[in-house]
Scaffold this active site. Structure first.
Site, mmCIF file in Angstrom:
data_model
loop_
_atom_site.group_PDB
_atom_site.id
_atom_site.type_symbol
_atom_site.label_atom_id
_atom_site.label_comp_id
_atom_site.label_asym_id
_atom_site.label_seq_id
_atom_site.Cartn_x
_atom_site.Cartn_y
_atom_site.Cartn_z
ATOM 1 N N CYS A 1 -2.179 -0.354 7.474
ATOM 2 C CA CYS A 1 -1.382 0.867 7.370
ATOM 3 C C CYS A 1 -1.444 1.687 8.651
ATOM 4 C CB CYS A 1 -1.836 1.680 6.160
ATOM 5 S SG CYS A 1 -1.483 0.821 4.604
ATOM 6 N N CYS B 1 -6.059 1.989 6.000
ATOM 7 C CA CYS B 1 -6.688 0.744 6.441
ATOM 8 C C CYS B 1 -6.039 0.298 7.760
ATOM 9 C CB CYS B 1 -6.502 -0.329 5.375
ATOM 10 S SG CYS B 1 -4.786 -0.903 5.194
ATOM 11 N N HIS C 1 0.854 -1.180 0.000
ATOM 12 C CA HIS C 1 0.000 0.000 0.000
ATOM 13 C C HIS C 1 0.894 1.235 0.000
ATOM 14 C CE1 HIS C 1 -3.869 -1.962 1.829
ATOM 15 N NE2 HIS C 1 -3.345 -2.690 0.872
ATOM 16 N N GLU D 1 1.099 3.834 1.866
ATOM 17 C CA GLU D 1 1.674 4.207 3.160
ATOM 18 C C GLU D 1 2.863 3.327 3.516
ATOM 19 O OE1 GLU D 1 -1.523 3.576 2.360
ATOM 20 O OE2 GLU D 1 -2.875 4.331 3.896
#
Length: 151
Positions: free
Chosen positions: A88, A85, A55, A57
């Protein structure tokens, strides 16, 4: 931190999200800023890297950790185009991020305010200051454009 400087860094996160969009990935972008300087950039790379943890992040945190030379990023702020999410958000806590600034809420998977409030959970040993809604409309528009084209 001022709204103007938050918007400046969010513009960079939006540029990262655009890179994800151009690569056919879900358009999420993130930057890690430490002492007024970008030390990490990331955009979703799940498909390109065949990695469910890639992801925006996480990619940005990995780059920032390498740049700073430490897995603890306590003097750093993270700017991301969508509410993180659970994975993260957990990484932000483990990295000891000082502050999170994000764009659009994520009603289905957001773990900062929408589905749960992980960053301010009273049992965690670190809490992250949060500011949401910065350039939210532009962040949401990128995501909507991506999903419209996929249908």
């Amino acid at each position: 931190m001022s709204l103007a400087s938050d918007e400046l860094w969010m513009e960079e996160a939006l540029r990262c999200a655009q890179r994800a969009l151009e690569a056919g990935e879900v358009p999420v972008g993130a930057v890690v800023v430490c002492e007024g300087k970008i030390v990490g950039r990331g955009w979703n790379r799940n498909i390109a890297d065949s990695d469910p943890s890639a992801h925006a992040e996480i990619v940005a945190l990995r780059e920032a950790g390498a740049a700073v030379g430490n897995h603890r990023l306590g003097r750093c702020d993270v700017f991301v185009t969508i509410e993180p999410c659970a994975m993260c958000a957990g990484a932000l806590v483990h990295a000891r991020i000082r502050r999170l600034v994000y764009g659009a809420d994520d009603a289905k998977a957001g773990a900062v305010r929408s589905t749960m409030e992980l960053l301010s959970h009273p049992k965690l040993n670190h809490n992250v200051e949060v500011r949401g809604g910065i350039l939210a409309g532009r962040s949401a528009e990128l995501l909507q454009e991506f999903f419209r084209k996929r249908r």
